[in-house]
Design a protein around this motif. Structure first.
Motif, PDB file in Angstrom:
ATOM      1  N   LYS A 175       0.834  -1.203   0.000  1.00 47.15           N
ATOM      2  CA  LYS A 175       0.000   0.000   0.000  1.00 47.15           C
ATOM      3  C   LYS A 175       0.871   1.256   0.000  1.00 47.15           C
ATOM      4  CE  LYS A 175      -3.423   2.073   3.016  1.00 47.15           C
ATOM      5  NZ  LYS A 175      -3.698   1.975   4.440  1.00 47.15           N
ATOM      6  N   LEU A 176       1.932   1.242   0.825  1.00 42.75           N
ATOM      7  CA  LEU A 176       2.767   2.433   0.975  1.00 42.75           C
ATOM      8  C   LEU A 176       3.935   2.456  -0.006  1.00 42.75           C
ATOM      9  CD1 LEU A 176       2.694   2.365   4.879  1.00 42.75           C
ATOM     10  CD2 LEU A 176       1.568   4.082   3.425  1.00 42.75           C
ATOM     11  N   GLY A 177       4.181   1.330  -0.662  1.00 47.71           N
ATOM     12  CA  GLY A 177       5.256   1.274  -1.662  1.00 47.71           C
ATOM     13  C   GLY A 177       6.646   1.411  -1.066  1.00 47.71           C
ATOM     14  N   MET A 178       6.795   0.995   0.200  1.00 45.31           N
ATOM     15  CA  MET A 178       8.097   1.145   0.885  1.00 45.31           C
ATOM     16  C   MET A 178       8.383  -0.076   1.741  1.00 45.31           C
ATOM     17  SD  MET A 178       8.525   5.040   2.224  1.00 45.31           S
ATOM     18  CE  MET A 178       7.207   4.948   3.430  1.00 45.31           C
ATOM     19  N   PHE A 179       9.662  -0.275   2.039  1.00 46.40           N
ATOM     20  CA  PHE A 179      10.071  -1.330   2.975  1.00 46.40           C
ATOM     21  C   PHE A 179      11.087  -0.746   3.946  1.00 46.40           C
ATOM     22  CE2 PHE A 179      14.419  -2.412   1.692  1.00 46.40           C
ATOM     23  CZ  PHE A 179      14.513  -1.730   0.497  1.00 46.40           C
ATOM     24  N   ARG A 180      11.353  -1.491   5.041  1.00 45.75           N
ATOM     25  CA  ARG A 180      12.354  -1.083   6.024  1.00 45.75           C
ATOM     26  C   ARG A 180      13.660  -1.822   5.797  1.00 45.75           C
ATOM     27  NH1 ARG A 180       8.632  -2.242  10.614  1.00 45.75           N
ATOM     28  NH2 ARG A 180       9.956  -4.063  10.916  1.00 45.75           N
ATOM     29  N   ALA A 181      14.765  -1.095   5.816  1.00 49.18           N
ATOM     30  CA  ALA A 181      16.089  -1.729   5.890  1.00 49.18           C
ATOM     31  C   ALA A 181      16.607  -1.445   7.285  1.00 49.18           C
ATOM     32  CB  ALA A 181      17.024  -1.156   4.834  1.00 49.18           C
ATOM     33  N   GLU A 182      17.032  -2.483   8.004  1.00 53.82           N
ATOM     34  CA  GLU A 182      17.417  -2.347   9.413  1.00 53.82           C
ATOM     35  C   GLU A 182      18.868  -2.751   9.608  1.00 53.82           C
ATOM     36  OE1 GLU A 182      14.693  -4.885  11.497  1.00 53.82           O
ATOM     37  OE2 GLU A 182      12.947  -4.006  10.503  1.00 53.82           O
ATOM     38  N   GLY A 183      19.565  -1.966  10.385  1.00 48.89           N
ATOM     39  CA  GLY A 183      20.945  -2.316  10.721  1.00 48.89           C
ATOM     40  C   GLY A 183      21.930  -1.668   9.781  1.00 48.89           C
ATOM     41  N   PRO A 184      23.165  -1.452  10.283  1.00 49.95           N
ATOM     42  CA  PRO A 184      24.168  -0.721   9.493  1.00 49.95           C
ATOM     43  C   PRO A 184      24.540  -1.393   8.169  1.00 49.95           C
ATOM     44  CG  PRO A 184      25.058  -1.417  11.645  1.00 49.95           C
ATOM     45  CD  PRO A 184      23.615  -1.743  11.647  1.00 49.95           C
ATOM     46  N   GLN A 185      24.615  -2.737   8.150  1.00 49.73           N
ATOM     47  CA  GLN A 185      25.062  -3.401   6.927  1.00 49.73           C
ATOM     48  C   GLN A 185      24.058  -3.188   5.788  1.00 49.73           C
ATOM     49  OE1 GLN A 185      25.247  -7.712   7.030  1.00 49.73           O
ATOM     50  NE2 GLN A 185      26.966  -7.760   5.621  1.00 49.73           N
ATOM     51  N   ALA A 186      22.768  -3.414   6.073  1.00 51.31           N
ATOM     52  CA  ALA A 186      21.745  -3.258   5.038  1.00 51.31           C
ATOM     53  C   ALA A 186      21.652  -1.809   4.583  1.00 51.31           C
ATOM     54  CB  ALA A 186      20.396  -3.752   5.558  1.00 51.31           C
ATOM     55  N   VAL A 187      21.676  -0.874   5.554  1.00 52.20           N
ATOM     56  CA  VAL A 187      21.509   0.541   5.206  1.00 52.20           C
ATOM     57  C   VAL A 187      22.729   1.057   4.438  1.00 52.20           C
ATOM     58  CG1 VAL A 187      21.256   2.869   6.167  1.00 52.20           C
ATOM     59  CG2 VAL A 187      19.860   0.983   7.057  1.00 52.20           C
ATOM     60  N   ARG A 188      23.908   0.603   4.828  1.00 48.28           N
ATOM     61  CA  ARG A 188      25.116   1.001   4.102  1.00 48.28           C
ATOM     62  C   ARG A 188      25.027   0.557   2.639  1.00 48.28           C
ATOM     63  NH1 ARG A 188      28.563  -1.297   7.275  1.00 48.28           N
ATOM     64  NH2 ARG A 188      28.909   0.607   8.478  1.00 48.28           N
ATOM     65  N   SER A 189      24.620  -0.703   2.450  1.00 51.59           N
ATOM     66  CA  SER A 189      24.536  -1.255   1.102  1.00 51.59           C
ATOM     67  C   SER A 189      23.464  -0.533   0.281  1.00 51.59           C
ATOM     68  CB  SER A 189      24.227  -2.747   1.207  1.00 51.59           C
ATOM     69  OG  SER A 189      24.464  -3.367  -0.013  1.00 51.59           O
ATOM     70  N   LEU A 190      22.355  -0.194   0.945  1.00 51.29           N
ATOM     71  CA  LEU A 190      21.285   0.554   0.287  1.00 51.29           C
ATOM     72  C   LEU A 190      21.789   1.920  -0.179  1.00 51.29           C
ATOM     73  CD1 LEU A 190      18.153   0.643  -0.254  1.00 51.29           C
ATOM     74  CD2 LEU A 190      17.905   1.547   2.056  1.00 51.29           C
ATOM     75  N   LEU A 191      22.524   2.631   0.699  1.00 60.78           N
ATOM     76  CA  LEU A 191      23.043   3.958   0.345  1.00 60.78           C
ATOM     77  C   LEU A 191      24.095   3.853  -0.764  1.00 60.78           C
ATOM     78  CD1 LEU A 191      23.348   5.585   3.879  1.00 60.78           C
ATOM     79  CD2 LEU A 191      21.921   6.438   1.985  1.00 60.78           C
TER      80      LEU A 191
ATOM     81  N   ASP B 171      30.760   6.319   8.901  1.00 55.97           N
ATOM     82  CA  ASP B 171      30.760   6.304   7.435  1.00 55.97           C
ATOM     83  C   ASP B 171      29.359   6.527   6.864  1.00 55.97           C
ATOM     84  OD1 ASP B 171      30.051   3.732   8.501  1.00 55.97           O
ATOM     85  OD2 ASP B 171      30.204   2.935   6.455  1.00 55.97           O
ATOM     86  N   LEU B 172      28.314   6.178   7.636  1.00 56.62           N
ATOM     87  CA  LEU B 172      26.960   6.351   7.114  1.00 56.62           C
ATOM     88  C   LEU B 172      26.627   7.831   6.911  1.00 56.62           C
ATOM     89  CD1 LEU B 172      24.829   3.696   9.055  1.00 56.62           C
ATOM     90  CD2 LEU B 172      25.762   3.566   6.732  1.00 56.62           C
ATOM     91  N   LEU B 173      27.174   8.698   7.760  1.00 61.38           N
ATOM     92  CA  LEU B 173      26.919  10.137   7.612  1.00 61.38           C
ATOM     93  C   LEU B 173      27.489  10.643   6.300  1.00 61.38           C
ATOM     94  CD1 LEU B 173      26.489   9.645  10.702  1.00 61.38           C
ATOM     95  CD2 LEU B 173      27.240  12.012  11.022  1.00 61.38           C
ATOM     96  N   ALA B 174      28.692  10.183   5.980  1.00 60.84           N
ATOM     97  CA  ALA B 174      29.315  10.607   4.724  1.00 60.84           C
ATOM     98  C   ALA B 174      28.550  10.057   3.526  1.00 60.84           C
ATOM     99  CB  ALA B 174      30.772  10.136   4.692  1.00 60.84           C
ATOM    100  N   LEU B 175      28.139   8.783   3.623  1.00 63.42           N
ATOM    101  CA  LEU B 175      27.376   8.182   2.525  1.00 63.42           C
ATOM    102  C   LEU B 175      26.045   8.918   2.325  1.00 63.42           C
ATOM    103  CD1 LEU B 175      27.799   4.318   3.052  1.00 63.42           C
ATOM    104  CD2 LEU B 175      28.396   5.610   0.990  1.00 63.42           C
TER     105      LEU B 175
ATOM    106  N   ALA C 214      19.434 -11.150   3.705  1.00 70.03           N
ATOM    107  CA  ALA C 214      20.095 -10.896   2.420  1.00 70.03           C
ATOM    108  C   ALA C 214      21.353 -10.050   2.611  1.00 70.03           C
ATOM    109  CB  ALA C 214      19.138 -10.203   1.453  1.00 70.03           C
ATOM    110  N   ALA C 215      21.479  -9.381   3.762  1.00 72.73           N
ATOM    111  CA  ALA C 215      22.717  -8.678   4.144  1.00 72.73           C
ATOM    112  C   ALA C 215      23.233  -7.760   3.038  1.00 72.73           C
ATOM    113  CB  ALA C 215      23.801  -9.690   4.542  1.00 72.73           C
TER     114      ALA C 215
END
Lengths: 296, 296
Positions: free
Chosen positions: B34-50, B72-76, B190-191
């Protein structure tokens, strides 16, 4: 079939009985240690237990649906001299509810939390072979062992034992920091393999490597920084693959004490492999080189 | 770092706010659709997403501990032009609590149920590439795809996508009956690999095999009854490995429609392999024959 002696009798009728509470408490490690028993749930695990470790079976519970769906279990139980205790569905459900679990079915995703034992449950004594006995009993010549060092996830531990069995490993050895192999989720994930090969637990890693060396077994580790590629490396005839914790891998001290470290080549953007996936690549490559699929 | 603009400001202060409830609802498939979105949780998933899909990121939440542990996430995030929203720990915990989940920490075993996102969470749009677009976009020459048919367990689906990525598969295709790839547990397992290669979902298997054939891609299946052994079989240059349901494997119709079926040799007493283990053996054997580890 001793079941036929009391065709209308239930072994237990109340899901709140002391016996049911005792069985439910086996979800926890301390109760398993205290009582010296674990639960095997579902037809696959119980079938494998009756086929390979019948002498360890203490109690065997089936619902009518479980009996109808698995007629072979009655024959196996009879052959092993094990009485089947007939129980209603709600008693079985209560047996697999652990003290600090949410009620069965309350978790969001189907694969988490308690899983239906499909009408079949057994209690069995934990075989706890000693490291020296297992190493002494190994065959001469080529062989493979799997060593789990501080692997945390019970599902991973079960999957690793199943992969070791399928690839012809002669035994699995778990160090003291590894998740308990007799947890319900591990028994489920191992899909019978826990009863197919010796599984030694609670081992001190500092004691392990010298013991392996005494039996001419080389300790092999995987590392993203290793110079040699798994597929190019010469693998010793007698090897133990060491796999480490999901988050941290093997500690440096263990990695440095290993006889050989190899790198599993990664082709995509993946930074690392799940521990069960890494073990599978190593174990099956070892099996492939030995000619694959030969009986143990 | 836009975070520095409001050094003492929280983006959200109440764990009971509507925004938090909306984010928590993304544990469910219907809310994600419905919202067209998913959650990525944790530094590894979010880093890879960015790193790989920055354009899909909608909102980025960090606790102070998450920021401190992952500078590093702030810079990404800054490089991707994504604002970081600072939140307290209790708000983050409420974001990952799903409607029908037990409260975090209530399940018995550590690996089940909600897992701590370690101070880092993102919302992102689900990339939903079409089958034809992905097939058209594939390189010429040798390639491997992974097809998941009715795989049920979200953790298995994530592990399979990670193994496909690591072995250099060009894409993953999931049929309509497969567990949703955007479930929190799948994204976690999926990491990061979900963001490394195209993942096509909701495909009708009857439509899939002809589409693969049109692109000269052979459909390969595994079966315990196949005459040819994986290690002896000649594998086509362009192949799609079809993996089936945990309990039932591939339906007969799909198995018969496949261009080639091979047997994975099993050495021990194991009757079968976990689906992720079977896929790993096939995918890495394919990679090994191609010379292993070359960039995609």
């Amino acid at each position: 079939m001793s079941n036929a002696e009391r065709p209308d009798g239930w072994a237990i009728t109340s899901p709140r009985s002391d016996r049911v509470r005792m069985i439910a408490s086996l979800s926890g490690r301390s109760a398993r240690r205290k009582l010296g028993m674990f639960r095997a749930e579902g037809p696959q695990a119980v079938r494998s237990l009756l086929e390979h470790r019948a002498a360890d079976v203490r109690e065997l519970y089936l619902t009518d649906a479980g009996t109808a769906a698995n007629p072979d279990l009655l024959a196996l139980a009879a052959a092993a001299g094990r009485r089947i205790r007939r129980i209603p569905e709600d008693v079985l459900r209560a047996m697999v509810r652990s003290g600090n679990d949410a009620p069965a079915g309350a978790t969001g995703s189907g694969a988490d939390g308690p899983v239906s034992p499909q009408g079949v449950l057994a209690l069995a004594a934990m075989p706890e072979p000693g490291l020296d006995d297992v190493l002494e009993g190994l065959p001469h010549g080529p062989l493979t062992l799997l060593v789990l060092h501080e692997v945390q996830d019970p599902g991973n531990v079960g999957t690793l034992i199943r992969a070791a069995d399928a690839s012809g490993a002669a035994a699995v050895i778990a160090t003291a920091g590894t998740a308990d192999v007799w947890a319900p989720k591990t028994v489920r994930s191992a899909a019978g393999s826990l009863f197919h090969l010796p599984v030694v637990t609670g081992i001190d890693p500092e004691r392990l490597l010298p013991a392996l060396a005494e039996h001419s077994i080389s300790a092999l580790a995987t590392s993203g920084y290793a110079a040699q590629d798994l597929y190019d490396a010469e693998l010793p005839e007698r090897s133990a693959w060491l796999l480490g914790n999901e988050g941290h891998g093997l500690p440096d001290a263990v990695l440095q004490a290993a006889d050989l470290a190899v790198r599993i080549p990664l082709a995509g953007s993946a930074e690392s492999l799940n521990v069960a996936i890494a073990a599978t690549v190593c174990l099956f490559e070892t099996m492939r080189r030995r000619g694959g699929g030969a009986a143990r």
